[in-house]
Write a protein that holds these residues in place. Sequence first.
Motif, PDB file in Angstrom:
ATOM      1  N   SER A   1      53.540  98.197 -41.074  1.00  0.00           N
ATOM      2  CA  SER A   1      52.224  98.384 -40.145  1.00  0.00           C
ATOM      3  C   SER A   1      51.300  98.994 -41.040  1.00  0.00           C
ATOM      4  O   SER A   1      51.491  99.761 -41.672  1.00  0.00           O
ATOM      5  CB  SER A   1      52.592  98.925 -39.125  1.00  0.00           C
ATOM      6  N   SER A   2      49.974  98.615 -40.615  1.00  0.00           N
ATOM      7  CA  SER A   2      48.977  99.282 -41.309  1.00  0.00           C
ATOM      8  C   SER A   2      47.781  99.675 -40.117  1.00  0.00           C
ATOM      9  O   SER A   2      48.051  99.287 -38.925  1.00  0.00           O
ATOM     10  CB  SER A   2      48.194  98.268 -42.304  1.00  0.00           C
ATOM     11  N   ILE A   3      46.731 100.243 -40.808  1.00  0.00           N
ATOM     12  CA  ILE A   3      45.628 100.591 -39.826  1.00  0.00           C
ATOM     13  C   ILE A   3      44.507  99.728 -39.523  1.00  0.00           C
ATOM     14  O   ILE A   3      44.065  99.068 -40.694  1.00  0.00           O
ATOM     15  CB  ILE A   3      45.326 102.099 -40.142  1.00  0.00           C
TER      16      ILE A   3
ATOM     17  N   GLY B   1      51.517 102.889 -41.682  1.00  0.00           N
ATOM     18  CA  GLY B   1      50.183 103.636 -41.623  1.00  0.00           C
ATOM     19  C   GLY B   1      49.398 103.679 -42.778  1.00  0.00           C
ATOM     20  O   GLY B   1      49.113 102.434 -43.516  1.00  0.00           O
ATOM     21  N   ILE B   2      49.136 104.926 -43.402  1.00  0.00           N
ATOM     22  CA  ILE B   2      48.277 104.768 -44.729  1.00  0.00           C
ATOM     23  C   ILE B   2      49.166 105.102 -45.714  1.00  0.00           C
ATOM     24  O   ILE B   2      48.662 105.078 -46.979  1.00  0.00           O
ATOM     25  CB  ILE B   2      47.322 106.186 -44.526  1.00  0.00           C
ATOM     26  N   PHE B   3      50.364 104.890 -45.653  1.00  0.00           N
ATOM     27  CA  PHE B   3      51.288 105.208 -46.735  1.00  0.00           C
ATOM     28  C   PHE B   3      52.107 103.781 -47.022  1.00  0.00           C
ATOM     29  O   PHE B   3      52.410 103.072 -46.138  1.00  0.00           O
ATOM     30  CB  PHE B   3      52.370 106.064 -46.298  1.00  0.00           C
ATOM     31  N   ASP B   4      52.123 103.356 -48.399  1.00  0.00           N
ATOM     32  CA  ASP B   4      52.810 102.011 -48.645  1.00  0.00           C
ATOM     33  C   ASP B   4      54.543 102.247 -48.903  1.00  0.00           C
ATOM     34  O   ASP B   4      54.808 103.279 -48.431  1.00  0.00           O
ATOM     35  CB  ASP B   4      52.087 101.538 -50.058  1.00  0.00           C
ATOM     36  N   GLU B   5      55.074 101.338 -49.353  1.00  0.00           N
ATOM     37  CA  GLU B   5      56.393 101.251 -49.211  1.00  0.00           C
ATOM     38  C   GLU B   5      57.125 102.290 -50.243  1.00  0.00           C
ATOM     39  O   GLU B   5      58.328 102.707 -49.868  1.00  0.00           O
ATOM     40  CB  GLU B   5      56.857  99.797 -49.728  1.00  0.00           C
ATOM     41  N   GLN B   6      56.490 102.834 -50.991  1.00  0.00           N
ATOM     42  CA  GLN B   6      56.915 104.155 -51.999  1.00  0.00           C
ATOM     43  C   GLN B   6      56.561 105.331 -51.121  1.00  0.00           C
ATOM     44  O   GLN B   6      56.935 106.494 -51.965  1.00  0.00           O
ATOM     45  CB  GLN B   6      56.578 103.967 -53.325  1.00  0.00           C
ATOM     46  N   GLY B   7      55.813 105.391 -50.386  1.00  0.00           N
ATOM     47  CA  GLY B   7      55.336 106.572 -49.685  1.00  0.00           C
ATOM     48  C   GLY B   7      53.976 107.258 -50.223  1.00  0.00           C
ATOM     49  O   GLY B   7      53.213 108.228 -49.931  1.00  0.00           O
TER      50      GLY B   7
ATOM     51  N   CYS C   1      49.685 107.154 -50.722  1.00  0.00           N
ATOM     52  CA  CYS C   1      48.661 107.039 -49.823  1.00  0.00           C
ATOM     53  C   CYS C   1      48.018 105.700 -50.260  1.00  0.00           C
ATOM     54  O   CYS C   1      47.415 105.655 -51.343  1.00  0.00           O
ATOM     55  CB  CYS C   1      48.081 108.480 -49.919  1.00  0.00           C
ATOM     56  N   LYS C   2      47.495 105.079 -49.149  1.00  0.00           N
ATOM     57  CA  LYS C   2      46.525 103.902 -49.401  1.00  0.00           C
ATOM     58  C   LYS C   2      45.019 104.331 -49.106  1.00  0.00           C
ATOM     59  O   LYS C   2      44.573 104.461 -48.090  1.00  0.00           O
ATOM     60  CB  LYS C   2      46.810 102.790 -48.636  1.00  0.00           C
ATOM     61  N   ASP C   3      44.516 104.963 -50.429  1.00  0.00           N
ATOM     62  CA  ASP C   3      43.535 105.827 -50.380  1.00  0.00           C
ATOM     63  C   ASP C   3      42.224 105.020 -49.854  1.00  0.00           C
ATOM     64  O   ASP C   3      41.170 105.506 -48.989  1.00  0.00           O
ATOM     65  CB  ASP C   3      42.941 106.225 -51.529  1.00  0.00           C
ATOM     66  N   GLU C   4      42.124 103.658 -50.147  1.00  0.00           N
ATOM     67  CA  GLU C   4      40.942 102.845 -49.546  1.00  0.00           C
ATOM     68  C   GLU C   4      41.030 102.880 -47.888  1.00  0.00           C
ATOM     69  O   GLU C   4      39.955 102.872 -47.240  1.00  0.00           O
ATOM     70  CB  GLU C   4      41.089 101.341 -50.013  1.00  0.00           C
ATOM     71  N   GLU C   5      42.251 102.810 -47.498  1.00  0.00           N
ATOM     72  CA  GLU C   5      42.262 102.714 -46.159  1.00  0.00           C
ATOM     73  C   GLU C   5      41.922 104.138 -45.303  1.00  0.00           C
ATOM     74  O   GLU C   5      41.279 103.926 -44.326  1.00  0.00           O
ATOM     75  CB  GLU C   5      43.661 102.341 -45.338  1.00  0.00           C
ATOM     76  N   LEU C   6      42.241 105.061 -46.105  1.00  0.00           N
ATOM     77  CA  LEU C   6      42.102 106.584 -45.647  1.00  0.00           C
ATOM     78  C   LEU C   6      40.398 106.509 -45.533  1.00  0.00           C
ATOM     79  O   LEU C   6      40.038 107.141 -44.675  1.00  0.00           O
ATOM     80  CB  LEU C   6      42.799 107.343 -46.595  1.00  0.00           C
ATOM     81  N   SER C   7      39.927 106.126 -46.744  1.00  0.00           N
ATOM     82  CA  SER C   7      38.466 106.215 -46.597  1.00  0.00           C
ATOM     83  C   SER C   7      37.733 105.535 -45.731  1.00  0.00           C
ATOM     84  O   SER C   7      36.815 106.079 -45.054  1.00  0.00           O
ATOM     85  CB  SER C   7      37.969 105.763 -47.946  1.00  0.00           C
TER      86      SER C   7
ATOM     87  N   ALA D   1      34.751 106.140 -40.405  1.00  0.00           N
ATOM     88  CA  ALA D   1      34.370 105.832 -39.017  1.00  0.00           C
ATOM     89  C   ALA D   1      34.740 106.842 -37.964  1.00  0.00           C
ATOM     90  O   ALA D   1      34.308 106.460 -36.974  1.00  0.00           O
ATOM     91  CB  ALA D   1      35.371 104.518 -38.788  1.00  0.00           C
ATOM     92  N   ILE D   2      35.189 107.829 -38.293  1.00  0.00           N
ATOM     93  CA  ILE D   2      35.852 109.060 -37.313  1.00  0.00           C
ATOM     94  C   ILE D   2      34.492 110.079 -37.351  1.00  0.00           C
ATOM     95  O   ILE D   2      34.115 110.655 -38.527  1.00  0.00           O
ATOM     96  CB  ILE D   2      37.122 109.441 -37.583  1.00  0.00           C
ATOM     97  N   PRO D   3      34.214 110.553 -36.214  1.00  0.00           N
ATOM     98  CA  PRO D   3      33.077 111.634 -36.177  1.00  0.00           C
ATOM     99  C   PRO D   3      33.442 112.712 -36.959  1.00  0.00           C
ATOM    100  O   PRO D   3      32.504 113.501 -37.363  1.00  0.00           O
ATOM    101  CB  PRO D   3      32.868 111.800 -34.829  1.00  0.00           C
ATOM    102  N   GLY D   4      34.526 113.438 -36.844  1.00  0.00           N
ATOM    103  CA  GLY D   4      35.304 114.309 -37.482  1.00  0.00           C
ATOM    104  C   GLY D   4      36.660 114.320 -37.636  1.00  0.00           C
ATOM    105  O   GLY D   4      37.589 114.106 -36.676  1.00  0.00           O
ATOM    106  N   GLN D   5      37.221 114.831 -38.927  1.00  0.00           N
ATOM    107  CA  GLN D   5      38.638 114.900 -39.138  1.00  0.00           C
ATOM    108  C   GLN D   5      39.445 115.797 -38.410  1.00  0.00           C
ATOM    109  O   GLN D   5      40.475 115.814 -38.221  1.00  0.00           O
ATOM    110  CB  GLN D   5      38.828 114.701 -40.720  1.00  0.00           C
ATOM    111  N   GLU D   6      38.764 116.820 -37.591  1.00  0.00           N
ATOM    112  CA  GLU D   6      39.447 117.542 -37.016  1.00  0.00           C
ATOM    113  C   GLU D   6      40.229 117.297 -35.841  1.00  0.00           C
ATOM    114  O   GLU D   6      40.883 118.039 -35.148  1.00  0.00           O
ATOM    115  CB  GLU D   6      38.659 118.826 -36.738  1.00  0.00           C
ATOM    116  N   ILE D   7      39.859 116.186 -35.376  1.00  0.00           N
ATOM    117  CA  ILE D   7      40.529 115.557 -34.221  1.00  0.00           C
ATOM    118  C   ILE D   7      41.829 114.698 -34.506  1.00  0.00           C
ATOM    119  O   ILE D   7      42.450 114.169 -33.765  1.00  0.00           O
ATOM    120  CB  ILE D   7      39.484 114.644 -33.234  1.00  0.00           C
TER     121      ILE D   7
END
Length: 268
Positions: A155-157, A189-195, A197-203, A208-214
């Motif tokens: 599953s992905s974001i 989520g943001i991690f592939d099959e090896q664990g 991080c999928k940085d492009e999805e993370l970026s 798109a989020i107003p603040g990462q603190e949430i």
Amino acid sequence: MKVTSHLDWNPMLVDPTGRRQNKPRTLGKTMVIDKGLGLNGFEDLLDTSGAHLDMIKIGFGTSPLYPQQLLRKKIEMAHAYGILIYPGGTFLEVAITQNAVSSFYAMIVNLGFTGVEVSDGSIEMDRKLRNKLIETGLEEGLSVITEYGKKCWGSSIEVEELIETVTLDTEYGAELVTIEARESGLGVGIFDEQGNCKDEELSRVLSAIPGQEILLWEAPLKNQQVHLLQLLGPDIHLGNISPHEIISLEALRRGLRSDTLSFGNARS
């Protein structure tokens, strides 16, 4: 060297970054997943790591499997350390499928839980029900943590869906929105099959989020914790941390491990 009766660590050695907040924190919260600790292990966890621990999730639907007095004692101990404690979101999903939501809320409040996780990682849930579950949690005096993402492998974001979820969840009163990674951190989520991080999805998410603190990032593996801390800084919220890795993660946050030693050089 003369030995004195009491000597404190130099603050520059305790926290080279100079930025770690004391509890109750608004930044850099850490959530541990408890998958079955006994009272002795739970007490050891709090004695050694209580100052560095903000939230405890009693994993999945394990809450009713404990002797009730033992569970009450664990919850009581978490209260004493100022730690938010709540059952895993999967348990609320079970309550939904069994038409037992009212009973679920009544019981977790009676037991002394201070939070609830609203998720749909294993079921489908419409927006109206999600809003109602958040509102009910708040009405019961609970802190509400929501979760975005499915638990199924691969599953992905979906960024637009995530934006809508974060916006509406917080408008309805959720304190944090968790980004699903399961307890394995693999292939979700943001991690592939090896664990990794999928940085492009993370970026895309962060843009798109107003603040990462949430956002609370589930990151059970050390390489994931290091990567997210290096990328987003020591003040991000991290969850699904194993009980024996709380101190290790705190060392990463403060620049007390080689992976994040540079954090101390950025001290203003």
